[in-house]
Structures are given as C-alpha cells and as structure tokens.
Design an enzyme around this catalytic site. Sequence first.
Site, mmCIF file in Angstrom:
data_model
loop_
_atom_site.group_PDB
_atom_site.id
_atom_site.type_symbol
_atom_site.label_atom_id
_atom_site.label_comp_id
_atom_site.label_asym_id
_atom_site.label_seq_id
_atom_site.Cartn_x
_atom_site.Cartn_y
_atom_site.Cartn_z
ATOM 1 N N LYS A 130 -1.585 8.744 -23.594
ATOM 2 C CA LYS A 130 -0.894 8.980 -22.313
ATOM 3 C C LYS A 130 0.393 9.764 -22.468
ATOM 4 O O LYS A 130 0.706 10.637 -21.657
ATOM 5 C CB LYS A 130 -0.619 7.663 -21.592
ATOM 6 C CG LYS A 130 0.232 6.726 -22.389
ATOM 7 C CD LYS A 130 0.178 5.319 -21.873
ATOM 8 C CE LYS A 130 0.595 4.375 -22.966
ATOM 9 N NZ LYS A 130 -0.441 3.884 -23.813
ATOM 10 N N GLY A 158 -6.483 1.485 -19.428
ATOM 11 C CA GLY A 158 -7.561 0.971 -20.284
ATOM 12 C C GLY A 158 -8.956 1.190 -19.748
ATOM 13 O O GLY A 158 -9.401 2.318 -19.565
ATOM 14 N N ILE A 169 -10.244 0.617 -16.873
ATOM 15 C CA ILE A 169 -10.455 0.871 -15.439
ATOM 16 C C ILE A 169 -10.782 2.344 -15.207
ATOM 17 O O ILE A 169 -9.999 3.215 -15.577
ATOM 18 C CB ILE A 169 -9.209 0.495 -14.612
ATOM 19 C CG1 ILE A 169 -8.757 -0.927 -14.932
ATOM 20 C CG2 ILE A 169 -9.496 0.646 -13.120
ATOM 21 C CD1 ILE A 169 -7.464 -1.331 -14.240
ATOM 22 N N ASP A 192 5.998 3.557 -20.318
ATOM 23 C CA ASP A 192 4.533 3.552 -20.390
ATOM 24 C C ASP A 192 3.936 3.808 -18.990
ATOM 25 O O ASP A 192 3.057 4.655 -18.824
ATOM 26 C CB ASP A 192 4.085 2.189 -20.946
ATOM 27 C CG ASP A 192 2.581 2.024 -20.966
ATOM 28 O OD1 ASP A 192 1.948 2.558 -21.888
ATOM 29 O OD2 ASP A 192 2.048 1.373 -20.046
ATOM 30 N N LYS A 233 1.715 7.174 -17.245
ATOM 31 C CA LYS A 233 0.466 7.002 -16.492
ATOM 32 C C LYS A 233 0.621 7.540 -15.066
ATOM 33 O O LYS A 233 -0.303 8.151 -14.515
ATOM 34 C CB LYS A 233 0.064 5.529 -16.478
ATOM 35 C CG LYS A 233 -0.290 5.012 -17.877
ATOM 36 C CD LYS A 233 -0.332 3.494 -17.939
ATOM 37 C CE LYS A 233 -0.672 2.995 -19.329
ATOM 38 N NZ LYS A 233 -0.465 1.549 -19.506
HETATM 39 N N1 HSE Z 1 1.490 -1.599 -23.299
HETATM 40 C C1 HSE Z 1 0.595 -1.280 -22.228
HETATM 41 C C2 HSE Z 1 0.512 -2.435 -21.267
HETATM 42 C C3 HSE Z 1 -0.796 -0.943 -22.680
HETATM 43 O O1 HSE Z 1 1.167 -3.453 -21.439
HETATM 44 O O2 HSE Z 1 -0.207 -2.313 -20.293
HETATM 45 C C4 HSE Z 1 -0.903 0.438 -23.206
HETATM 46 O O3 HSE Z 1 -0.605 1.380 -22.234
#
Ligand code: HSE
Length: 429
Positions: free
Chosen positions: A106, A135, A137, A202, A206
């Site tokens: 990502k 993930g 989905i 993160d 996304k």
């Molecule tokens: N660390 C991320 C989460 C997963 O907690 O969703 C990987 O993107």
Amino acid sequence: MRTRPLKVALLGCGVVGSEVTRIMTTHADDLTQRIGAPVELVGIAVRRPDRVREGVPQELITTDATALVKRGDIDVVIEVIGGIEPARSLITTAFEHGASVVSANKALLAQDGAALHAAAEQHGVDLYYEAAVAGAIPLVRPLRESLAGDRVNRVLGIVNGTTNFILDKMDSSGAGYSEALDEATALGYAEADPTADVEGFDAAAKAAILAGIAFHTRVRLDDVHREGMTEVTAADFASAKQMGCTIKLLAICERAADGKSVSARVHPAMIPLTHPLASVREAYNAVFIEADAAGQLMFYGPGAGGAPTASAVLGDLVAVCRNKVAEATGPGESAYTRLPVSAMGEVVTRYHISLDVADKPGVLAQVATVFAEHGVSIDTVRQQGKDGEASLVVVTHRATDAALSATVEALRKLDTVRDVASIMRVEGE
Ligand code: HSE
C-alpha cells in the site's frame, strides 16, 4: 488447456508469503483449472534464508531478489516485502523483463502508483494490488470493474484493524487509549511500534489508493489529510454515546458536491450507531461505498493477517495469469478525470465541540456569537453545570473545516472559555 506452466516468483516469505506458498501448493490443481494453465512457483526471495518456514520448499529460497526478477522467464512476480525500496526497483525490473506484478504494497502504491502503472503499461504487463487495501476484502476489483459503469460519490471506510480494535475496546469497556492499546499489543493486534496504525499512516495510504480508483483520478499519500486516534478519550466516547454515536477511525474519500474536486482524509469521527460501520467490531475492516446508481454498498471482512491477505493475492494471481494465457492485459490505471484534490479547509462536514466554560450569564450568547460570526450554524447545544463552571457541547450543521478552525481559534480567545476539550467530526448521517 495450455500445458506449459506459468512461472511465478515470490518476493518475501513472511506471514503473507508463506500463506501464498501454501495455497499455491495445496490448491495447485484448482488454480490450473481456473487459469487454464499450470502455475509453477520457481523462486522465493527472502532476506533471512535460514529462518524455518514450514511448508516452504527450501530449494526455491534465494537471497538474490534482483537476479530472480531478471531471469527473463518469469511470468508473474508477487511482491509481499512491503516498503518503498527495494520493492519499487524490483517491480520496475520485473516489468522490464516482461513479468506482470501482484503486489500487497500500500505504501508504494499510494506514493508511486501512477509511475508504476505507466511502467506496466509501457511493457504490456499487469499491475494488480487487491491485497494492498483491507486484506481479504474485495475492493480494488469491485471499484475498478464492477462499478466501472457507475459514478462513485463517497467511500467511507474502517481500513485499519488495529485502531478499530482499540476504539472498540474503549467503547465497550470504558477503557482509556493506553489501556486499550496495551490489550491490542498483548493480543498481537498492535505492533511493538504502533505509529503507522494509530497515527493513521496505514489508513491514509489505503485512502489514497481507494480515492484514486473510485474517482478515476490521481490521489497520492501526500494529498490525504491525516489525524491519528491517540487523543481520543473515554470522555469522547461518553459524549458520543449521549448523541447515539460511537467513534471510529475513518478513511473518507469524497467527490465535492459540485463534482469539480475530490478529497481524502483519515481521522477519528463520530458516527451514528445506526450506521452499518458502527457495528464493525474488533479488528475487522469495512468499507461503505455510495454510488449514483448502485446506492449504498458495504464490504466487510478481515483486513489483515496472513491467510486473508494471501486470499487477495491469489485472486490477483489467477486474474493476471488468465490475462497471460489470453495474451492480454487487464484494466490499467484510470485517472482520466484529473480532478484536483481539495485541501482539508474546503472539506464540509458536521462537528461536535466540547468546551469548558464559566457558568455565568451571557456565556452561551458569547459562544453562539462566535459560531455565527464565522458562518457556522449550530444544530444542538447541551450544557451541564459543575461548581461555577459548565461543560458545553455544541453540535454544528455542515460547515467547512476552515470555518470550524477559525471558530475554535476565536473561542479559545474568549476569557469565559477555559478549554476547548475536544473537537470531533460527525460523519455518516
Ligand atoms: N496494520 C494494519 C491493520 C494491517 O491493523 O489493519 C496492514 O495494513
């Protein structure tokens, strides 16, 4: 059925890579049938070759990832090493040697997606990355393909499981942030350094990927407004409950009402308990999409973990292998709208503001005047007195973030306002 196998190279063999190897081995016959040709894993590049990896054929292990992608006979490279380098160079080299790429990266896609798409197109190969967002989905393919004939206006998602776990614990047990983080760490949901998750990095990566695909434009990580969730308190949850809401860390991608720009942001927000995202518990992810013709859609499931992420990787592997068999490529980047990305100040939403004020005549009027002077309309006000002081909770109608910020700055200058205890956006109404 083609008998010559498609050759696959795997870059990285951690939690996800090991699962990819296991599924490729145990489901080999099904994969052959579904693709129309056998697939053969011919090399696995790792940094630590001596690590024990159950079910991973040791003879395929190499530490020379560059040599593996340069072999010249590789049809598909699966990249699950993450980070910017060496992943970017390896993917580019793979394209130059005629391989399609399936990536779960990502950070790289959010930063350099446009250049990578251009490189794939130049070399007549595919770049697929379903596993990069939430993930298991399915999101990238539904947005790129299933909704390609519709007009998506809004994507509202819980795309980070760690922070959803922490917020869910705070909500259900009344725990503070630190206590809930400790529990998430003990259970293996949070990493030793949780910064990427709790500060929203993160989720922002996304959001950039989802916004670009949803609105057929380019949105980079730097375009995404990001606020973490470390400042959310038990008091915020108590306030949210009084409003019939809970608090989630949301990734919000929107087309402006005039259709001339888009925005992407990640921050904690209150959402009504009646909204489908409010019932997403523990470390699950969910993405709510609003489109002109389709209406409201919700995608839900495990957003991380070895097997769920491998499921998305394998789905992409089958798709790019089918394209190889057909001597075709799948859909590439669609960024034709070239819509600009708005600054956060232009984003319009509602706000919940908690103030500690002096409890004396005229204070409410003073506070209301500041909102009025900045063009921010008040929806509700709730006041609770305590020993000459009062706690004032103001919920606004929709206003720009810039107007709200100016309002808060002016409120802070009032002698009668002791503290602006919390400001939270209200979404999903
Ligand atoms: N660390 C991320 C989460 C997963 O907690 O969703 C990987 O993107």
